[in-house]
Design an enzyme around this catalytic site. Sequence first.
Site, PDB file in Angstrom:
ATOM      1  N   GLY A   1    -103.568  78.788  27.216  1.00 57.33           N
ATOM      2  CA  GLY A   1    -102.850  80.051  27.413  1.00 57.33           C
ATOM      3  C   GLY A   1    -102.315  80.112  28.823  1.00 57.33           C
TER       4      GLY A   1
ATOM      5  CG  ASP B   1     -84.207  74.093   8.379  1.00 54.91           C
ATOM      6  OD1 ASP B   1     -84.680  72.979   8.090  1.00 54.91           O
ATOM      7  OD2 ASP B   1     -83.771  74.379   9.498  1.00 54.91           O
TER       8      ASP B   1
ATOM      9  CG  HIS C   1    -102.766  70.514  26.709  1.00 51.21           C
ATOM     10  ND1 HIS C   1    -102.853  71.686  25.998  1.00 51.21           N
ATOM     11  CD2 HIS C   1    -102.674  70.866  28.021  1.00 51.21           C
ATOM     12  CE1 HIS C   1    -102.792  72.704  26.832  1.00 51.21           C
ATOM     13  NE2 HIS C   1    -102.694  72.235  28.068  1.00 51.21           N
TER      14      HIS C   1
ATOM     15  CB  CYS D   1    -106.105  74.277  28.569  1.00 48.80           C
ATOM     16  SG  CYS D   1    -105.324  74.212  30.153  1.00 48.80           S
ATOM     17  CE1 TYR D   2    -107.134  82.582  29.757  1.00 46.96           C
ATOM     18  CE2 TYR D   2    -107.914  82.710  27.498  1.00 46.96           C
ATOM     19  CZ  TYR D   2    -107.680  83.305  28.721  1.00 46.96           C
ATOM     20  OH  TYR D   2    -107.997  84.630  28.894  1.00 46.96           O
TER      21      TYR D   2
ATOM     22  CD  GLU E   1    -102.663  70.524  22.568  1.00 47.91           C
ATOM     23  OE1 GLU E   1    -103.752  69.934  22.670  1.00 47.91           O
ATOM     24  OE2 GLU E   1    -102.361  71.501  23.269  1.00 47.91           O
TER      25      GLU E   1
ATOM     26  CE  LYS F   1     -83.879  70.256   9.966  1.00 43.68           C
ATOM     27  NZ  LYS F   1     -83.192  71.454  10.408  1.00 43.68           N
TER      28      LYS F   1
END
Length: 513
Positions: free
Chosen positions: A56, A228, A170, A83-84, A172, A369
């Site tokens: 965050g 989409d 991180h 992290c946060y 991710e 996507k």
Amino acid sequence: MQSHNTILVLDFGSQYTQLIARKIREQNVRSIIYPFYTSLKKIKELKPKGIILSGGPTSAYEENSPQIDSEIFQLNIPILGICYGMQLITLNYKGKVEPAKNREYGKASIEIITNNEILKNVKNKSVVWMSHGDYITKIPEGFSVDSKTENSPICSISNSEKKIYALQFHPEVAHTENGKEILRNFLFDICKCKPDWTPANFIDEAVDSIREKVKDAKVLCALSGGVDSSVAALLLHKAIGENLTCVHVDNGLMRKNESIKVVEMFEENFDLKIIHIDASQEFLHKLSGVSDPEKKRKIIGNTFIEVFEKESDKIPNTDFLVQGTLYPDVIESASTGTASHKIKTHHNVGGLPEIMNLKLIEPFRELFKDEVREIGELLGLPHEFVHRHPFPGPGLAVRVLGEITEAKLSILKEVDKIFIDELKKFDLYYKIWQAFAVLLPVQSVGVMGDARTYESVVVLRAVTSSDGMTADWYKFDNDFLEHVSNKIIREVAGVNRVVYDISSKPPSTIEWE
Ligand code: XMP
């Protein structure tokens, strides 16, 4: 079908929250994102196998910073703080977090102290991606320090007995070399999830929740023919059949013959109700004399709303509008918040629903996507449509730079067609995220035969990307560029120069306007 292998991501406002959820889905585990203030009761109802506390933009020790109910740590559900999230865990267990003298952004090399279950298969000295301005200065009670980096003596901590883990970096993001291993360790070894989540599950869940939301009401879909909106239309059709009406508006700003191809494809392959409106003259008329890119976008958005509204008035009892909004559209259009700034107005996110008093259905709001493409494939959308390049809502209007005229559009359509056809012929189309031509508002001198020419310049743009948020220019063979350039100049009257765009995003954007 509800998967019982669900990971709950509690969102504290990190720009990476959706990416965490997506990386979990990539491991075939269901992930859901809820705001940090979700009640403990709700969390229990969701029955997650594990909880991730996201990063965050604030510091956990600041007044009014987002907090969580500390009882979450008593639920006996494994927790991973990133992290946060790490700061919250630290403060909850009587550790200390303080601002760092130097903020740490970017790559760092991890030194593993204890190779425990969360760091299994993580290579010592591998790269991790840092983005923080705070440090833990006192280790929380009951926790051990598992790794460090040169600037972070406490880079990850854990309490194996309580199954609570925390990372300063991180896992991710792609830059963290062994991030996938860390997430896998958490999902499979620690939370004991089974990899049973697939795009087919997504369809089943979405169909159920759409039916529950819509009941017998009528739904409208603005069907542009892009990936989409096409996939959204098919998903809704599967869920509510006859109660869906698609409206395809030809704004005159689409690729050559595109509008006809879209409508024909849907009519031939699916039993969808489609209304086809040719509003090209109306759009071109409103755009005449306008050269400011944001003004063009606004005019197109507003004209679209007018046309669409007029048509939909003919369909009574409509309560909902479906849009194929993707996650990157949501953040690129966000104009508030610390994480994202408005970059360009993406017209598929705003406007219509408020004016028409419609409720929105956005089934892909959390997806990227390529995930929507997989869903499209499963719903039977032809390959050519599933894997077509993204195309912006305002279409060729943002590729004819400056003022738009019918003559300029017609030049651009011809150039664009040659470029795309040759990419397909040379088996390059599917290696590229997006390719197109841009018509510049400048003329340059050339020579054809014995005569001097003073004609238009076109730009060819081709980029690779995984989500449109960052992009790199595609490295063609010179022979291909030469071939396409010659063909364009030979065949399209009014063009005497072709250039190739070699800028990446950031700092450029994919489109020129
Ligand atoms: P940029 O140019 O911002 O584009 O790097 C990122 C991706 O978004 C597409 N794009 C749009 N899509 N409405 C859309 O639906 C828009 O106004 C719009 N502007 C850009 C662009 O083609 C690329 O795929």
